[in-house]
Design an enzyme around this catalytic site. Structure first.
Site, PDB file in Angstrom:
ATOM      1  N   ARG A 217      78.460  32.411  67.394  1.00 38.72           N
ATOM      2  CA  ARG A 217      78.430  33.865  68.056  1.00 38.72           C
ATOM      3  C   ARG A 217      79.830  34.655  68.015  1.00 38.72           C
ATOM      4  NH1 ARG A 217      78.117  35.302  73.163  1.00 38.72           N
ATOM      5  NH2 ARG A 217      77.511  33.189  73.753  1.00 38.72           N
TER       6      ARG A 217
ATOM      7  N   LYS B 280      70.507  46.917  52.728  1.00 39.78           N
ATOM      8  CA  LYS B 280      70.142  47.691  51.803  1.00 39.78           C
ATOM      9  C   LYS B 280      70.939  47.494  50.444  1.00 39.78           C
ATOM     10  CE  LYS B 280      67.458  49.115  54.996  1.00 39.78           C
ATOM     11  NZ  LYS B 280      68.006  50.239  55.928  1.00 39.78           N
TER      12      LYS B 280
ATOM     13  N   ASP C 184      77.522  56.604  59.199  1.00 41.20           N
ATOM     14  CA  ASP C 184      76.483  55.433  58.539  1.00 41.20           C
ATOM     15  C   ASP C 184      76.785  55.680  57.129  1.00 41.20           C
ATOM     16  OD1 ASP C 184      74.497  54.031  57.400  1.00 41.20           O
ATOM     17  OD2 ASP C 184      73.100  54.326  59.340  1.00 41.20           O
TER      18      ASP C 184
ATOM     19  N   TYR D 126      69.026  58.399  60.956  1.00 41.20           N
ATOM     20  CA  TYR D 126      67.989  57.256  60.639  1.00 41.20           C
ATOM     21  C   TYR D 126      67.178  57.036  61.885  1.00 41.20           C
ATOM     22  CZ  TYR D 126      66.398  52.325  60.177  1.00 41.20           C
ATOM     23  OH  TYR D 126      65.663  51.415  59.971  1.00 41.20           O
TER      24      TYR D 126
HETATM   25  C1  LIG Z   1      67.874  50.528  57.402  1.00 40.08           C
HETATM   26  C2  LIG Z   1      69.064  51.587  57.660  1.00 40.08           C
HETATM   27  C3  LIG Z   1      69.432  51.082  59.048  1.00 40.08           C
HETATM   28  C4  LIG Z   1      69.289  50.115  59.819  1.00 40.08           C
HETATM   29  O1  LIG Z   1      69.445  48.894  59.300  1.00 40.08           O
HETATM   30  P1  LIG Z   1      68.666  47.477  59.549  1.00 40.08           P
HETATM   31  O2  LIG Z   1      69.526  46.628  58.620  1.00 40.08           O
HETATM   32  O3  LIG Z   1      67.236  47.697  59.369  1.00 40.08           O
HETATM   33  O4  LIG Z   1      69.008  47.116  60.834  1.00 40.08           O
HETATM   34  C5  LIG Z   1      70.552  52.225  59.717  1.00 40.08           C
HETATM   35  N1  LIG Z   1      70.907  53.265  58.843  1.00 40.08           N
HETATM   36  C6  LIG Z   1      70.270  53.590  57.711  1.00 40.08           C
HETATM   37  C7  LIG Z   1      70.986  54.648  56.830  1.00 40.08           C
HETATM   38  C8  LIG Z   1      69.351  52.705  56.960  1.00 40.08           C
HETATM   39  O5  LIG Z   1      68.850  53.129  56.181  1.00 40.08           O
END
Ligand SMILES: *Cc1c(COP(=O)(O)O)cnc(C)c1O
Length: 405
Positions: free
Chosen positions: A66, A216, A191, A119
């Site tokens: 962890r 992603k 982000d 998001y």
């Molecule tokens: C999918 C996404 C998230 C969240 O990510 P997870 O891996 O699903 O927790 C945050 N920001 C953006 C822009 C996203 O597309």
């Protein structure tokens, strides 16, 4: 391969113990070309003082999963290097990274400035901070430094941006907005999921923290969940690491190993996704059944000029378009695609579509949709690496179906 004959392994043990203590192979005389997978969640020591010291000092040596792990560290180093940061902290998902950063930077009574449309998961976490922790949030136009300046108060701690917004694909003017935040002593968090570090490195534009849903583009194959935060300074890295260890949002080593594997082909995937997206955007724009196309690589996109200065090497693999037939056409298109999939994610090698009004933004009223700049016939596309001619053929048959809907 040699076997590391520790006192715990050996032929003097009974079979029931030997199953528990098999010989551990170590590699000598050559180097693995890629980071090994250390799935072990705990490391052993030869004396109590070293064990206690490892517990007290995060980072070295490795002790418990962890806190950290060599495979996870390899992913963190790769991401810190790609983003031009000083250190990174991986997380079990993008939301794991985002919540660990916000949880460690904010306390009750603090104020956050965000761009208009965030998001959904991030928005939902902020809503909770507002409701239960007395945090206040002011949404602003991410293209306008003056509105950020006007929104900043003495208790503002964080400016929260997304490099490319969902689903309008508007590009934030990171350099100018981060400069306003810096002047006021406010931390800029970006982000960068939609852009990837190949198209934008927000730290180079003045950001302090960059977060990704590694689920992603970094993973890229729709087979792993993960997240990461990259830092421009070591203090923030240490604060967030402490929070992340307490929250338990740590990345699993196998997920880190898959993400490292995905990241190796990020360059060729993103180049192809950008080229495919540009071509699809231009084809869609010329089709009379399509009322509008949103893609930062089109000269008429409202943030095209910002995209030219903030993004390098392409305008991304995300685009959206409005069907002239509205909600029913949008729904019909999303259900009619065959090569592409109706799936609410992005960044995969496969092309994915969603219909905003009935899927991702289903809870918004018609009024809220229009204020967010989302038409009822809006289709979001995460463009994959297929041959673009095949994608266009699929989109054409889906447009035909949608026209009759
Ligand atoms: C999918 C996404 C998230 C969240 O990510 P997870 O891996 O699903 O927790 C945050 N920001 C953006 C822009 C996203 O597309």
């Amino acid at each position: 391969m040699t076997s590391n004959d520790t006192p715990r392994s050996g032929t003097n043990l009974r079979p029931g113990s030997r199953t528990v203590h098999p010989p551990v192979p170590s590699v000598e005389g050559s180097d693995p070309l890629d980071p090994p997978l250390y799935q072990s969640h705990v490391f052993g020591f030869s004396d109590t003082a070293t064990t206690a010291n490892a517990l007290a000092t995060p980072g070295a040596p490795y002790i418990y999963g962890r806190y950290d792990n060599p495979t996870v560290s390899a992913f963190e180093m790769a991401m810190s290097d790609l983003e031009g940061g000083v250190a990174a902290r991986a997380a079990s998902s993008g939301m794991g990274a985002i919540t660990a950063v916000l949880w460690s930077l904010l306390r009750s009574g603090d104020h956050v400035v965000t761009q208009n449309c965030l998001y959904g998961g991030t928005q939902s976490y902020l809503d909770d901070l507002v409701e239960r922790w007395g945090v206040t949030v002011t949404p602003v136009d991410a293209g306008d430094p003056d509105s950020v300046r006007a929104a900043i108060r003495p208790n503002t701690r964080v400016l929260l941006l997304e490099t490319i917004a969902n689903p309008t694909v508007e590009v934030a003017d990171i350099p100018r907005l981060a400069a306003v935040a810096r002047e006021a002593g406010v931390t800029t968090m970006v982000d960068n999921t939609f852009a990837t570090p190949l198209l934008c490195r927000p730290i180079e534009h003045g950001a302090d923290v960059v977060v990704h849903s590694a689920t992603k583009y970094l993973g890229g194959h729709a087979d792993v969940l993960g997240g990461v935060a990259v830092f421009a300074d070591t203090d923030t890295h240490e604060r967030v690491t402490r929070a992340s260890v307490d929250l338990g949002a740590t990345l699993d080593p196998f997920a880190a190993w898959l993400l490292l594997r995905g990241t190796r082909t990020l360059g060729v995937r993103v180049a192809r996704q950008c080229a495919n997206a540009q071509e699809l955007a231009e084809l869609l724009r010329a089709d009379p059944r399509v009322a509008a196309v949103h893609y930062p690589g089109l000269a008429e996109h409202p943030t095209h000029e910002t995209a030219r200065s903030v993004l390098t090497d392409g305008y991304g693999g995300m685009l959206s378009f409005e069907l002239a037939g509205g909600r029913s056409a949008g729904q019909a298109f999303a259900e009619a695609v065959r090569l592409a999939s109706l799936a609410p994610s992005l960044g995969d090698v496969k092309t994915l579509v969603t219909h905003a009004a009935s899927v991702s933004h289903r809870t918004l009223s018609a009024d809220q949709l229009s204020r967010a700049g989302i038409g009822e016939g809006l289709i979001r596309v995460s463009v994959g690496i297929e041959e673009v001619a095949d994608l266009w053929a699929d989109f054409q048959q889906a447009l035909d179906t949608a026209e009759g809907a």
